[in-house]
Design a protein around this motif. Structure first.
Motif, PDB file in Angstrom:
ATOM      1  N   ILE A 121       0.839  -1.197   0.000  1.00 35.78           N
ATOM      2  CA  ILE A 121       0.000   0.000   0.000  1.00 35.78           C
ATOM      3  C   ILE A 121       0.872   1.244   0.000  1.00 35.78           C
ATOM      4  O   ILE A 121       0.631   2.200  -0.748  1.00 35.78           O
ATOM      5  N   ASN A 122       1.902   1.244   0.845  1.00 35.65           N
ATOM      6  CA  ASN A 122       2.785   2.408   0.910  1.00 35.65           C
ATOM      7  C   ASN A 122       3.448   2.681  -0.433  1.00 35.65           C
ATOM      8  O   ASN A 122       3.528   3.827  -0.884  1.00 35.65           O
ATOM      9  N   ILE A 123       3.911   1.624  -1.089  1.00 34.59           N
ATOM     10  CA  ILE A 123       4.575   1.797  -2.384  1.00 34.59           C
ATOM     11  C   ILE A 123       3.559   2.230  -3.447  1.00 34.59           C
ATOM     12  O   ILE A 123       3.843   3.096  -4.280  1.00 34.59           O
ATOM     13  N   GLY A 124       2.367   1.641  -3.414  1.00 34.77           N
ATOM     14  CA  GLY A 124       1.332   2.043  -4.359  1.00 34.77           C
ATOM     15  C   GLY A 124       0.949   3.500  -4.205  1.00 34.77           C
ATOM     16  O   GLY A 124       0.775   4.229  -5.201  1.00 34.77           O
ATOM     17  N   GLU A 125       0.813   3.969  -2.958  1.00 35.44           N
ATOM     18  CA  GLU A 125       0.521   5.381  -2.712  1.00 35.44           C
ATOM     19  C   GLU A 125       1.651   6.270  -3.221  1.00 35.44           C
ATOM     20  O   GLU A 125       1.417   7.336  -3.795  1.00 35.44           O
ATOM     21  N   LEU A 126       2.878   5.828  -3.011  1.00 32.15           N
ATOM     22  CA  LEU A 126       4.027   6.590  -3.486  1.00 32.15           C
ATOM     23  C   LEU A 126       3.998   6.726  -5.009  1.00 32.15           C
ATOM     24  O   LEU A 126       4.152   7.825  -5.555  1.00 32.15           O
ATOM     25  N   TYR A 127       3.791   5.605  -5.712  1.00 32.30           N
ATOM     26  CA  TYR A 127       3.720   5.655  -7.172  1.00 32.30           C
ATOM     27  C   TYR A 127       2.571   6.554  -7.638  1.00 32.30           C
ATOM     28  O   TYR A 127       2.700   7.299  -8.615  1.00 32.30           O
ATOM     29  N   SER A 128       1.453   6.487  -6.935  1.00 27.87           N
ATOM     30  CA  SER A 128       0.309   7.332  -7.277  1.00 27.87           C
ATOM     31  C   SER A 128       0.664   8.807  -7.156  1.00 27.87           C
ATOM     32  O   SER A 128       0.346   9.619  -8.038  1.00 27.87           O
ATOM     33  N   ASN A 129       1.340   9.172  -6.074  1.00 27.85           N
ATOM     34  CA  ASN A 129       1.737  10.564  -5.873  1.00 27.85           C
ATOM     35  C   ASN A 129       2.728  11.034  -6.938  1.00 27.85           C
ATOM     36  O   ASN A 129       2.782  12.216  -7.260  1.00 27.85           O
ATOM     37  N   GLN A 130       3.507  10.100  -7.475  1.00 26.62           N
ATOM     38  CA  GLN A 130       4.489  10.440  -8.504  1.00 26.62           C
ATOM     39  C   GLN A 130       3.895  10.405  -9.913  1.00 26.62           C
ATOM     40  O   GLN A 130       4.604  10.677 -10.887  1.00 26.62           O
ATOM     41  N   GLY A 131       2.614  10.071 -10.028  1.00 27.95           N
ATOM     42  CA  GLY A 131       1.985   9.980 -11.338  1.00 27.95           C
ATOM     43  C   GLY A 131       2.308   8.705 -12.085  1.00 27.95           C
ATOM     44  O   GLY A 131       2.050   8.607 -13.290  1.00 27.95           O
ATOM     45  N   ARG A 132       2.812   7.697 -11.385  1.00 26.76           N
ATOM     46  CA  ARG A 132       3.161   6.403 -12.008  1.00 26.76           C
ATOM     47  C   ARG A 132       1.952   5.471 -11.855  1.00 26.76           C
ATOM     48  O   ARG A 132       1.954   4.496 -11.109  1.00 26.76           O
ATOM     49  N   PHE A 133       0.892   5.800 -12.578  1.00 32.13           N
ATOM     50  CA  PHE A 133      -0.409   5.200 -12.314  1.00 32.13           C
ATOM     51  C   PHE A 133      -0.490   3.692 -12.615  1.00 32.13           C
ATOM     52  O   PHE A 133      -1.070   2.945 -11.820  1.00 32.13           O
ATOM     53  N   PRO A 134       0.046   3.204 -13.738  1.00 32.56           N
ATOM     54  CA  PRO A 134      -0.024   1.749 -13.971  1.00 32.56           C
ATOM     55  C   PRO A 134       0.680   0.948 -12.882  1.00 32.56           C
ATOM     56  O   PRO A 134       0.169  -0.080 -12.411  1.00 32.56           O
ATOM     57  N   GLU A 135       1.870   1.410 -12.464  1.00 31.80           N
ATOM     58  CA  GLU A 135       2.593   0.717 -11.396  1.00 31.80           C
ATOM     59  C   GLU A 135       1.810   0.783 -10.085  1.00 31.80           C
ATOM     60  O   GLU A 135       1.756  -0.194  -9.326  1.00 31.80           O
ATOM     61  N   ALA A 136       1.210   1.932  -9.832  1.00 40.04           N
ATOM     62  CA  ALA A 136       0.429   2.096  -8.602  1.00 40.04           C
ATOM     63  C   ALA A 136      -0.749   1.128  -8.576  1.00 40.04           C
ATOM     64  O   ALA A 136      -1.002   0.471  -7.555  1.00 40.04           O
ATOM     65  N   GLU A 137      -1.460   1.027  -9.690  1.00 40.13           N
ATOM     66  CA  GLU A 137      -2.632   0.150  -9.702  1.00 40.13           C
ATOM     67  C   GLU A 137      -2.243  -1.310  -9.508  1.00 40.13           C
ATOM     68  O   GLU A 137      -2.880  -2.040  -8.732  1.00 40.13           O
ATOM     69  N   THR A 138      -1.198  -1.754 -10.201  1.00 40.28           N
ATOM     70  CA  THR A 138      -0.744  -3.142 -10.045  1.00 40.28           C
ATOM     71  C   THR A 138      -0.384  -3.435  -8.595  1.00 40.28           C
ATOM     72  O   THR A 138      -0.766  -4.469  -8.027  1.00 40.28           O
ATOM     73  N   THR A 139       0.341  -2.528  -7.976  1.00 39.14           N
ATOM     74  CA  THR A 139       0.793  -2.708  -6.600  1.00 39.14           C
ATOM     75  C   THR A 139      -0.376  -2.712  -5.622  1.00 39.14           C
ATOM     76  O   THR A 139      -0.464  -3.566  -4.726  1.00 39.14           O
ATOM     77  N   LEU A 140      -1.289  -1.766  -5.789  1.00 39.34           N
ATOM     78  CA  LEU A 140      -2.421  -1.664  -4.862  1.00 39.34           C
ATOM     79  C   LEU A 140      -3.393  -2.828  -5.012  1.00 39.34           C
ATOM     80  O   LEU A 140      -3.949  -3.316  -4.016  1.00 39.34           O
TER      81      LEU A 140
END
Length: 412
Positions: A121-140
């Motif tokens: 969750i922490n990494i997904g939130e981080l990617y989301s804040n950085q605009g790295r949306f595909p990586e964020a969705e996969t992680t979350l």
């Protein structure tokens, strides 16, 4: 004329601060000292005393790392330090710490453990804040699958993964999907933790922002007012979560043309945020932008210009990874200059905004259409009809290409 860009600050932060499990192999004095430091750090973090929290987390980490058998406590401390760094928008540092914590959790507990899910969750939130949306969705989504399997679909930790996915949808403009997810997460935590829990307030605040984006202003105001009440009672009058809710309430007032109230709420939020984060931080830049927008609509053009310039300087000094926001602030300044009859300054800032948005989003981003149309209008105003036609033709070309290829990025 283009509309001044106003941005609500959504307070979506992963709340799973993991409890330290004392390492049985370490001496009792070390265990107690490191645990005490971690507990103090967690308390300071909850009180938004981030510098003190970081100092204590790092001291605890140093102690745990010196003793064999303390790997679990090292991972837990790294996890919580990563949350803190993300709150301060120190994304590069947070990513290093978060990935280290995830690796340790996977090695210690396996890839399907709840602690692994919390780190995801922490990494997904981080990617989301950085605009790295595909990586964020996969992680979350990986985290959500683990938590639904291990904790069930109605557990508060599962709700946190759901809320993080909702925040990701919000950032991508998927407001209906975000609303559905947040309402689901809110129902879970209200039932499990009670209606006055701080996580209830966080979800209400985020839900308010989603309602506002859908122009459901009565629902937005009701949700954020309830969030503010909870924050004031539980977190106090000077917590950044309260400031985020005040900004969301200011957004509703701005949309409803209650500009004086929007200014008042933003000034209150700005004082809290400056006391918490200092003068240079993305939250401060966002706050200044919104205060300037409300001031502009009260025809306080000199004040609006000064605040927008301060926001722009803040974005640049912080070296914001999201250059789209820099472009938005440049557009806002162009609008102020246009209102003041400073056409040459307006042209300069529109051109800078176009260049910034193009560099950040690509040469055929739909975001450029409004920039180019506004730029064209000012060129016509100064009788540069050839330049105006060129800008208009380019805007039309982007619009046509995006209608032919919806949802894709066109490179040429």
């Amino acid at each position: 004329m283009q509309r001044i860009q106003w941005r609500a600050h959504v307070a979506a932060i992963c709340c799973i601060t993991l409890t330290s499990t004392l390492a049985a192999g370490a001496p009792a004095a070390v265990r107690e000292t490191a645990a005490d430091l971690s507990n103090l750090a967690a308390r300071y973090s909850s009180e938004a005393r981030y510098a003190e929290a970081e100092q204590h987390y790092r001291k605890a980490l140093e102690l745990w790392q010196q003793k064999p058998g303390s790997e679990a406590s090292v991972a837990l401390t790294l996890n919580n330090l990563g949350i803190l760094l993300r709150r301060e928008a120190r994304y590069s540092e947070a990513e290093t710490v978060d990935l280290q914590a995830l690796k340790m959790f996977e090695e210690l507990f396996g890839p399907e453990h709840e602690k692994t899910a919390a780190a995801l969750i922490n990494i997904g939130e981080l990617y989301s804040n950085q605009g790295r949306f595909p990586e964020a969705e996969t992680t979350l989504r990986r985290s959500l699958a683990i938590l639904e399997k291990k904790r069930g679909k109605n557990d508060p930790d599962t709700a946190e993964a759901i809320s993080s996915l909702a925040d990701l949808d919000t950032k991508q403009g998927k407001n209906e999907a975000a609303q559905e997810l947040l309402e689901r997460a809110l129902a879970i935590v209200e039932k499990a933790l009670g209606p006055r829990n701080p996580r209830v307030a966080l979800y209400l605040n985020n839900l308010s922002a989603v309602y506002e984006r859908q122009r459901k202003y009565k629902d937005a105001e009701k949700a954020v007012q309830r969030a503010i009440t909870i924050f004031e009672q539980v977190s106090g009058q000077n917590h950044p979560d309260l400031a985020a809710a005040l900004i969301n309430l200011a957004t509703v007032n701005f949309d409803c043309h209650r500009y004086k109230k929007a200014v008042e709420l933003n000034r209150r939020a700005l004082k809290i945020n400056e006391d918490t984060f200092g003068p240079i931080h993305p939250v401060i830049a966002n706050n200044l932008n919104n205060l300037a927008a409300a001031s502009f609509h009260l025809h306080n053009y000199a004040e609006a210009e000064s605040l927008f310039q301060e926001a722009l300087s803040n974005w640049k000094r912080f070296n914001s990874p999201n250059q789209t926001l820099v472009g938005d602030t440049l557009c806002n300044l162009a609008i102020v200059y246009l209102a003041e009859g400073r056409d040459s300054d307006a042209l300069e800032y529109y051109q800078r905004a176009i260049n910034t948005h193009e560099a950040a989003l690509g040469p055929n981003s739909p975001r450029l259409i409004a920039d180019l149309e506004a730029y064209s209008a000012v060129l016509r105003r100064v009788n540069d009809y050839a330049g105006a036609e060129k800008a208009s033709v380019r805007a039309l070309g982007i619009q046509v290409r995006n209608s032919l290829h919806p949802g894709t990025t066109i490179s040429n």
